[in-house]
Motif scaffolding. Structure first.
Motif, PDB file in Angstrom:
ATOM      1  N   UNK A 179      63.974 111.491   5.111  1.00  0.00           N
ATOM      2  CA  UNK A 179      65.200 111.868   6.197  1.00  0.00           C
ATOM      3  C   UNK A 179      64.413 111.568   7.338  1.00  0.00           C
ATOM      4  N   UNK A 180      63.410 111.746   7.830  1.00  0.00           N
ATOM      5  CA  UNK A 180      62.670 111.504   9.078  1.00  0.00           C
ATOM      6  C   UNK A 180      62.676 110.179   9.693  1.00  0.00           C
ATOM      7  N   UNK A 181      62.461 109.137   8.716  1.00  0.00           N
ATOM      8  CA  UNK A 181      62.627 107.692   8.718  1.00  0.00           C
ATOM      9  C   UNK A 181      63.840 107.398   9.575  1.00  0.00           C
ATOM     10  N   UNK A 182      65.139 107.806   8.998  1.00  0.00           N
ATOM     11  CA  UNK A 182      66.370 107.523   9.449  1.00  0.00           C
ATOM     12  C   UNK A 182      66.564 108.277  10.686  1.00  0.00           C
ATOM     13  N   UNK A 183      66.305 109.919  10.687  1.00  0.00           N
ATOM     14  CA  UNK A 183      66.587 110.489  11.567  1.00  0.00           C
ATOM     15  C   UNK A 183      66.268 109.922  13.181  1.00  0.00           C
ATOM     16  N   UNK A 184      64.722 109.590  13.205  1.00  0.00           N
ATOM     17  CA  UNK A 184      64.317 108.858  14.066  1.00  0.00           C
ATOM     18  C   UNK A 184      64.683 107.726  14.761  1.00  0.00           C
ATOM     19  N   UNK A 185      65.481 106.907  13.817  1.00  0.00           N
ATOM     20  CA  UNK A 185      65.894 105.607  14.440  1.00  0.00           C
ATOM     21  C   UNK A 185      67.454 105.556  14.729  1.00  0.00           C
ATOM     22  N   UNK A 227      70.788 107.389  16.399  1.00  0.00           N
ATOM     23  CA  UNK A 227      71.083 108.173  17.456  1.00  0.00           C
ATOM     24  C   UNK A 227      71.735 109.480  16.730  1.00  0.00           C
ATOM     25  N   UNK A 228      71.501 110.588  17.496  1.00  0.00           N
ATOM     26  CA  UNK A 228      71.994 111.955  16.903  1.00  0.00           C
ATOM     27  C   UNK A 228      73.361 111.857  16.322  1.00  0.00           C
ATOM     28  N   UNK A 229      74.340 111.098  17.253  1.00  0.00           N
ATOM     29  CA  UNK A 229      75.747 110.994  16.880  1.00  0.00           C
ATOM     30  C   UNK A 229      75.912 110.530  15.484  1.00  0.00           C
ATOM     31  N   UNK A 230      74.916 109.798  14.845  1.00  0.00           N
ATOM     32  CA  UNK A 230      74.960 109.085  13.608  1.00  0.00           C
ATOM     33  C   UNK A 230      74.273 109.761  12.826  1.00  0.00           C
ATOM     34  N   UNK A 231      73.759 110.797  12.957  1.00  0.00           N
ATOM     35  CA  UNK A 231      72.971 111.624  11.901  1.00  0.00           C
ATOM     36  C   UNK A 231      73.821 112.195  10.705  1.00  0.00           C
ATOM     37  N   UNK A 232      75.263 112.309  10.861  1.00  0.00           N
ATOM     38  CA  UNK A 232      76.066 112.622   9.704  1.00  0.00           C
ATOM     39  C   UNK A 232      75.992 111.566   8.544  1.00  0.00           C
ATOM     40  N   UNK A 233      75.571 110.547   8.749  1.00  0.00           N
ATOM     41  CA  UNK A 233      75.611 109.423   7.876  1.00  0.00           C
ATOM     42  C   UNK A 233      74.295 109.917   6.874  1.00  0.00           C
ATOM     43  N   UNK A 234      73.535 110.884   6.981  1.00  0.00           N
ATOM     44  CA  UNK A 234      72.348 111.333   6.350  1.00  0.00           C
ATOM     45  C   UNK A 234      72.636 112.505   5.701  1.00  0.00           C
ATOM     46  N   UNK A 253      64.657 127.919   5.075  1.00  0.00           N
ATOM     47  CA  UNK A 253      63.799 126.939   5.021  1.00  0.00           C
ATOM     48  C   UNK A 253      63.876 126.166   3.682  1.00  0.00           C
ATOM     49  N   UNK A 254      64.892 126.479   2.962  1.00  0.00           N
ATOM     50  CA  UNK A 254      65.081 125.401   1.736  1.00  0.00           C
ATOM     51  C   UNK A 254      65.965 124.196   2.199  1.00  0.00           C
ATOM     52  N   UNK A 255      66.372 124.201   3.421  1.00  0.00           N
ATOM     53  CA  UNK A 255      67.545 123.212   3.929  1.00  0.00           C
ATOM     54  C   UNK A 255      66.825 122.380   4.817  1.00  0.00           C
ATOM     55  N   UNK A 256      67.539 121.030   4.484  1.00  0.00           N
ATOM     56  CA  UNK A 256      66.826 120.083   5.576  1.00  0.00           C
ATOM     57  C   UNK A 256      67.950 119.619   6.450  1.00  0.00           C
ATOM     58  N   UNK A 257      69.306 119.750   6.319  1.00  0.00           N
ATOM     59  CA  UNK A 257      70.415 119.414   7.000  1.00  0.00           C
ATOM     60  C   UNK A 257      71.380 120.952   7.139  1.00  0.00           C
TER      61      UNK A 257
END
Length: 241
Positions: free
Chosen positions: A65-71, A73-80, A131-135
């Motif tokens: 997730x961090x790979x895509x999160x850092x690349x 824009x936050x408005x596109x984080x829903x794609x994850x 803490x169990x969740x990433x999103x």
């Protein structure tokens, strides 16, 4: 969804991504197969995409997730949304001023089971559960729910945070959570229909005065909030894809 994304590649804007989609380039494999026939983007951009696809494929395989999160824009984080463990969060409070507010209920929905945590009972358990969740998905949680939770637990969470208040506004849906639910035809049980945040405060006060039915109603209200967040996220994704 993420393998249809191009706007995390160097130099690729949302407009360039849209051009690719409109010309039948629906995902990374399509791009690699058709790269020699793509003439509507500069060669430098095509080369950037080609160079970066292997790294993106590897990150996708590892669900990094961090790979895509850092690349992205936050408005596109829903794609994850389907790359990590996701939770839907909503809190209730005593209704006092900010930071002096006391959290009364924390609701966490993992997409299958609602987990409800109550002040003076099991509220602290929510700290570890989160803490169990990433999103994390909220409605106005960037301004309200998550800051209150982090302040209450003296803990900073590193979530990908999807705030439906702002996401749904992109689709022309504004107002509070209950208003947007009504606009989309989402209904609640007759016993909690029409309850809002202020009435939730009243229900807590009634419970503290010795009315156990008030707590049951408040918990049912909070559960509807978190379960409906999933429905709203699914609506948003359907409109965007």
């Amino acid at each position: 969804m993420i393998d249809k994304t191009f706007c995390h590649f160097k130099g690729i804007s949302a407009n360039s991504e849209k051009l690719l989609w409109e010309n039948g380039i629906e995902n990374w494999d399509d791009f690699l197969q058709k790269i020699n026939h793509i003439h509507f983007l500069p060669a430098s951009k095509l080369q950037n995409i080609k160079n970066e696809i292997p790294s993106s494929k590897e990150a996708l395989e590892k669900k990094d997730l961090s790979y895509f999160k850092n690349r992205l824009h936050p408005k596109n984080h829903w794609r994850l949304f389907n790359l990590g463990k996701i939770a839907f969060l909503d809190i209730e409070t005593t209704g006092l001023s900010k930071w002096t507010d006391s959290i009364t209920i924390i609701g966490i929905y993992d997409g299958t089971t609602p987990h409800l945590y109550v002040k003076d009972k099991n509220l602290l358990d929510a700290k570890e559960k989160l803490k169990e969740f990433e999103i994390i998905v909220t409605f106005n949680g960037k301004q309200f729910d998550l800051p209150f939770v982090e302040h209450h637990f003296s803990h900073s969470y590193d979530f990908i945070h999807l705030d439906l208040r702002y996401m749904l506004k992109e689709l022309g849906l504004s107002g509070g959570l209950k208003s947007i639910e009504r606009q989309l035809g989402i209904t609640r049980g007759s016993d909690i229909e029409g309850i809002d945040g202020w009435e939730a405060v009243t229900l807590w006060r009634l419970y503290k005065k010795g009315n156990p039915e008030a707590l049951k109603k408040l918990l049912k209200y909070n559960e509807a909030d978190i379960v409906n967040l999933k429905t709203l996220l699914e609506y948003y994704i359907m409109q965007k894809t």
